[in-house]
Design a protein around this motif. Sequence first.
Motif, PDB file in Angstrom:
ATOM      1  N   ASP A 171       0.827  -1.207   0.000  1.00 19.68           N
ATOM      2  CA  ASP A 171       0.000   0.000   0.000  1.00 19.68           C
ATOM      3  C   ASP A 171       0.864   1.260   0.000  1.00 19.68           C
ATOM      4  OD1 ASP A 171      -2.197   1.600   0.029  1.00 19.68           O
ATOM      5  OD2 ASP A 171      -2.570   1.417   2.181  1.00 19.68           O
ATOM      6  N   LEU A 172       1.563   1.476  -1.114  1.00 24.34           N
ATOM      7  CA  LEU A 172       2.341   2.695  -1.306  1.00 24.34           C
ATOM      8  C   LEU A 172       2.030   3.254  -2.696  1.00 24.34           C
ATOM      9  CD1 LEU A 172       5.909   1.757   0.049  1.00 24.34           C
ATOM     10  CD2 LEU A 172       4.229   3.227   1.159  1.00 24.34           C
ATOM     11  N   SER A 173       2.183   4.563  -2.841  1.00 19.26           N
ATOM     12  CA  SER A 173       1.913   5.188  -4.141  1.00 19.26           C
ATOM     13  C   SER A 173       3.152   5.264  -5.015  1.00 19.26           C
ATOM     14  CB  SER A 173       1.355   6.604  -3.927  1.00 19.26           C
ATOM     15  OG  SER A 173       2.315   7.440  -3.286  1.00 19.26           O
ATOM     16  N   SER A 174       4.264   4.665  -4.578  1.00 20.18           N
ATOM     17  CA  SER A 174       5.510   4.677  -5.354  1.00 20.18           C
ATOM     18  C   SER A 174       5.266   4.094  -6.742  1.00 20.18           C
ATOM     19  CB  SER A 174       6.586   3.863  -4.642  1.00 20.18           C
ATOM     20  OG  SER A 174       6.780   4.334  -3.327  1.00 20.18           O
ATOM     21  N   GLY A 175       5.935   4.677  -7.734  1.00 24.49           N
ATOM     22  CA  GLY A 175       5.734   4.254  -9.118  1.00 24.49           C
ATOM     23  C   GLY A 175       6.006   2.788  -9.348  1.00 24.49           C
TER      24      GLY A 175
END
Length: 497
Positions: A440-444
């Motif tokens: 659950d991270l928005s990292s590319g």
Amino acid sequence: MSTGTSTVDYDVLVVGAGLSGIGAGYRLQTECPGKTYAILEARESIGGTWDLFRYPGIRSDSDMFTLSFPFRPWTDENSIADGPSILSYIKETAAEYGIDEHIQFRTKVTGANWNSDTSTWTVSVEDRSGERKVKRTITCSFLYACSGYYDYNQGHEPEFPGLDDFAGLVVKPQFWPENLDYSGKKVVIIGSGATAITLAPSMAEDAAHVTMLQRSPTWVGVVPKQDKVANRLRSVLPAGMAHQIIRNKNAAFSIGVYELSQRQPKLMKQIFRSMAMRGIKDEALVAEHFTPSYNPWDQRLCAIPNGDLFKKIRNGRVDVVTDHIDTFLPEGIRLKSGKVLEADIVVPATGLKIQLFGGVQPTVDGEAVNLHENFVWQGCMLTGLPNFALCVGYTNASWTLRGDLTSRLVCKVINEMDKVGAATVIPVPDGPLEGRPLLDLSSGYIQRALGELPQQGHRGAWRVRQNYFIDAATTLRRDLHKTLKFSPAKVPAKASA
């Protein structure tokens, strides 16, 4: 569960001889001593990530008291360690416990099929010795993937307009050339993640100048290279006791930063901006290049030991430019703003490419299993794959904290199979599950892979928590029979008279 005298080659096959694989070998030896196992490693050496990456300044982005194994204390004076030191630690651990004797090197896994009739995995491998490749199969009762979650053969490689026109050298961090001489050269590093932030101050020691080109800023925190409290504790306490205390202390600090970032993002933004201001002493530069638009821990934080990057920026050895690439030119890179960055060497530190289980798609009775359609149990076993587990570490803390818990859980499951006389075990949801992203991270690099990763659920054993202390308290205490289905071996059908 089969024994070493059965028809399978090994009771357990571990894929990968990095931190996770060596840790798995130790736990299998100590907690499942009657089981046979082998570790399959595609490369020629132990170490995984720490053997693959050789770029300047390569180091841990977590403290070594939590990244190291709980059963073998970290003894180096530095809490943030360089790559060669970590690699030596892994190799020494494998040798000390005889784990290296179980490793089959240059053995790349190319396929894995579960046979429901025999309750065994048949793993296809390719043995590589020089130019010669030999294909064979290995059978096992339990398959444990400890190969990490990114592609060793390729990083994320965006297309850059005009790249073929560039007259200089393009160097990929994942495949750093041995003895590359960049002294006196103008270097442009593309990226703002951990690799770029590590490379920039290290290359600045010898390069004529280094520019870190980023599309957008990343939250950066300063950490001490040496942990003074840890070193003091180690000087007065027995090694094992000191290691456990320091490990818990540092894990608590990491989780505390994460939780505070989730609950008080404005406060954490202020703290990270203050760190950058103390290091760079230029408010406008901090606002432009070190103040992201997202909240801390929406993407992974980057740590810089002793503020090395900020020091190099302050003394003029490193510049940071926030802009987009228009095109490559023979002499460098032209940006959307029209500015041209001259370069002799360009390093695209543009991120990882996520890939579970080394890119192998497991099959069950010859049918491919879509990992994304399945749920993860306890962060390691999958609903669609019997007798299978994978090791995935934390995103907000050291990989090994969860990695070791996972290996101990795998051993517990294997021992329970023996206890109840089961040949097969598979997770079975105890009710409907709401699918959520595994990471659950928005990292590319994570967002690009969401459609390929399995899902986590919304509750209980199906939720992948990013909290070591909750996991440490619950992982080994759950009733396995509530959410795992244990089945005996199938009885062969009798031939008709």
